[in-house]
Scaffold this motif. Structure first.
Motif, PDB file in Angstrom:
ATOM      1  N   SER A  32      30.839  -0.002  10.323  1.00 12.12           N
ATOM      2  CA  SER A  32      29.844   0.753   9.580  1.00 12.12           C
ATOM      3  C   SER A  32      30.281   0.882   8.128  1.00 12.12           C
ATOM      4  CB  SER A  32      29.661   2.141  10.192  1.00 12.12           C
ATOM      5  OG  SER A  32      28.606   2.831   9.547  1.00 12.12           O
ATOM      6  N   CYS A  33      29.316   0.854   7.235  1.00 11.04           N
ATOM      7  CA  CYS A  33      29.578   0.980   5.808  1.00 11.04           C
ATOM      8  C   CYS A  33      28.673   2.074   5.257  1.00 11.04           C
ATOM      9  CB  CYS A  33      29.298  -0.335   5.092  1.00 11.04           C
ATOM     10  SG  CYS A  33      29.475  -0.272   3.296  1.00 11.04           S
ATOM     11  N   GLN A  50      26.772   3.951 -10.374  1.00 12.10           N
ATOM     12  CA  GLN A  50      27.959   3.558  -9.631  1.00 12.10           C
ATOM     13  C   GLN A  50      27.699   3.708  -8.138  1.00 12.10           C
ATOM     14  OE1 GLN A  50      30.434   2.263 -11.208  1.00 12.10           O
ATOM     15  NE2 GLN A  50      31.907   1.985  -9.557  1.00 12.10           N
ATOM     16  N   VAL A  51      28.221   2.782  -7.378  1.00 13.54           N
ATOM     17  CA  VAL A  51      28.040   2.774  -5.925  1.00 13.54           C
ATOM     18  C   VAL A  51      29.407   2.790  -5.253  1.00 13.54           C
ATOM     19  CG1 VAL A  51      27.142   1.455  -3.973  1.00 13.54           C
ATOM     20  CG2 VAL A  51      25.857   1.516  -6.118  1.00 13.54           C
ATOM     21  N   GLN A  52      29.565   3.646  -4.272  1.00 13.29           N
ATOM     22  CA  GLN A  52      30.810   3.690  -3.504  1.00 13.29           C
ATOM     23  C   GLN A  52      30.531   3.255  -2.066  1.00 13.29           C
ATOM     24  OE1 GLN A  52      29.951   6.849  -5.255  1.00 13.29           O
ATOM     25  NE2 GLN A  52      30.819   5.774  -7.007  1.00 13.29           N
ATOM     26  N   LEU A  53      31.451   2.483  -1.523  1.00 15.39           N
ATOM     27  CA  LEU A  53      31.317   1.971  -0.162  1.00 15.39           C
ATOM     28  C   LEU A  53      32.554   2.326   0.649  1.00 15.39           C
ATOM     29  CD1 LEU A  53      30.121  -1.656  -1.067  1.00 15.39           C
ATOM     30  CD2 LEU A  53      28.705   0.358  -0.700  1.00 15.39           C
ATOM     31  N   VAL A  54      32.334   2.836   1.857  1.00 21.24           N
ATOM     32  CA  VAL A  54      33.445   3.182   2.728  1.00 21.24           C
ATOM     33  C   VAL A  54      33.180   2.594   4.105  1.00 21.24           C
ATOM     34  CG1 VAL A  54      34.764   5.033   3.813  1.00 21.24           C
ATOM     35  CG2 VAL A  54      33.907   5.314   1.468  1.00 21.24           C
ATOM     36  N   GLU A  55      34.080   1.701   4.543  1.00 19.62           N
ATOM     37  CA  GLU A  55      33.930   1.072   5.855  1.00 19.62           C
ATOM     38  C   GLU A  55      34.657   1.864   6.923  1.00 19.62           C
ATOM     39  OE1 GLU A  55      34.636  -2.656   3.086  1.00 19.62           O
ATOM     40  OE2 GLU A  55      35.663  -0.756   3.451  1.00 19.62           O
ATOM     41  N   SER A  56      34.205   1.693   8.149  1.00 18.99           N
ATOM     42  CA  SER A  56      34.884   2.261   9.301  1.00 18.99           C
ATOM     43  C   SER A  56      34.552   1.410  10.520  1.00 18.99           C
ATOM     44  CB  SER A  56      34.451   3.709   9.542  1.00 18.99           C
ATOM     45  OG  SER A  56      33.060   3.774   9.786  1.00 18.99           O
ATOM     46  N   GLY A  57      35.338   1.592  11.592  1.00 22.20           N
ATOM     47  CA  GLY A  57      35.011   0.951  12.849  1.00 22.20           C
ATOM     48  C   GLY A  57      35.837  -0.254  13.212  1.00 22.20           C
ATOM     49  N   GLY A  58      36.773  -0.658  12.389  1.00 22.62           N
ATOM     50  CA  GLY A  58      37.605  -1.792  12.754  1.00 22.62           C
ATOM     51  C   GLY A  58      38.565  -1.421  13.871  1.00 22.62           C
ATOM     52  N   TYR A 116      35.029  -6.689   4.786  1.00 21.86           N
ATOM     53  CA  TYR A 116      34.660  -5.910   3.615  1.00 21.86           C
ATOM     54  C   TYR A 116      33.141  -5.761   3.526  1.00 21.86           C
ATOM     55  CZ  TYR A 116      39.379  -6.946   1.891  1.00 21.86           C
ATOM     56  OH  TYR A 116      40.742  -7.057   1.749  1.00 21.86           O
ATOM     57  N   CYS A 117      32.726  -4.572   3.189  1.00 22.31           N
ATOM     58  CA  CYS A 117      31.338  -4.300   2.880  1.00 22.31           C
ATOM     59  C   CYS A 117      31.148  -4.491   1.371  1.00 22.31           C
ATOM     60  CB  CYS A 117      31.012  -2.862   3.282  1.00 22.31           C
ATOM     61  SG  CYS A 117      29.362  -2.313   2.887  1.00 22.31           S
ATOM     62  N   ALA A 118      30.016  -5.068   0.983  1.00 21.14           N
ATOM     63  CA  ALA A 118      29.775  -5.327  -0.429  1.00 21.14           C
ATOM     64  C   ALA A 118      28.326  -5.040  -0.776  1.00 21.14           C
ATOM     65  CB  ALA A 118      30.109  -6.771  -0.758  1.00 21.14           C
ATOM     66  N   ALA A 119      28.105  -4.627  -2.019  1.00 23.58           N
ATOM     67  CA  ALA A 119      26.757  -4.323  -2.493  1.00 23.58           C
ATOM     68  C   ALA A 119      26.456  -5.148  -3.737  1.00 23.58           C
ATOM     69  CB  ALA A 119      26.635  -2.835  -2.814  1.00 23.58           C
ATOM     70  N   LYS A 120      25.226  -5.685  -3.760  1.00 25.53           N
ATOM     71  CA  LYS A 120      24.801  -6.520  -4.878  1.00 25.53           C
ATOM     72  C   LYS A 120      23.806  -5.748  -5.734  1.00 25.53           C
ATOM     73  CE  LYS A 120      22.774 -10.985  -5.927  1.00 25.53           C
ATOM     74  NZ  LYS A 120      21.850 -10.389  -6.911  1.00 25.53           N
ATOM     75  N   PRO A 121      24.050  -5.644  -7.021  1.00 29.00           N
ATOM     76  CA  PRO A 121      23.123  -4.927  -7.896  1.00 29.00           C
ATOM     77  C   PRO A 121      21.857  -5.739  -8.119  1.00 29.00           C
ATOM     78  CG  PRO A 121      24.852  -5.942  -9.191  1.00 29.00           C
ATOM     79  CD  PRO A 121      25.210  -6.178  -7.751  1.00 29.00           C
ATOM     80  N   PRO A 122      20.797  -5.099  -8.626  1.00 30.70           N
ATOM     81  CA  PRO A 122      19.533  -5.795  -8.898  1.00 30.70           C
ATOM     82  C   PRO A 122      19.709  -6.800 -10.024  1.00 30.70           C
ATOM     83  CG  PRO A 122      19.201  -3.427  -8.805  1.00 30.70           C
ATOM     84  CD  PRO A 122      20.680  -3.661  -8.891  1.00 30.70           C
TER      85      PRO A 122
END
Length: 126
Positions: free
Chosen positions: A21-22, A1-9, A95-101
């Motif tokens: 930043s993510c 599982q991956v968690q993403l938290v954005e900041s800086g807006g 939005y920050c997003a992550a792509k799995p392999p």
């Protein structure tokens, strides 16, 4: 599982700059590519920029080329989006997003990304 938290807006006048930043936590090595998307008022989610986690190669939508820079810090597990020469049309939730392999290392389609941050508002006034 991956968690993403954005900041800086935030809010900025046209021509100004912001840095998003993510922070990536969880199993970061389960990620092939990271991307930023944005969603303006009454609009769908659109691709902004992507970076391949392993080699740092970057990709941008045409409207932000030369103005935005995506980067990643493997030691801190962060992905940043430096935005300069901002325009009112850049106003959106980012939005920050992550792509799995799986398949390609990156994609312009939000459907290919499995993990998302909560979003951060960017407002550019004219």
């Amino acid at each position: 599982q991956v968690q993403l938290v954005e900041s800086g807006g935030g809010w900025v006048q046209a021509g100004g700059s912001l840095r998003l930043s993510c922070e990536v936590s969880g199993t970061a090595f389960s990620v092939d590519g990271m991307a930023w998307f944005r969603q303006g008022p009454e609009q769908g989610r659109s691709f902004v920029a992507a970076i391949v986690w392993s080699d740092g190669s970057t990709h941008y939508t045409n409207s932000v080329k030369g103005r935005f820079t995506i980067s990643r810090d493997n030691t801190k597990n962060t992905v940043d989006l430096q935005m300069t020469s901002l325009k009112p049309e850049d106003t959106a939730v980012y939005y920050c997003a992550a792509k799995p392999p799986m398949g390609l290392y990156w994609s312009i389609s939000w459907h290919d990304y499995s993990y998302w941050g909560q979003g951060t508002q960017v407002t550019v006034s004219s």
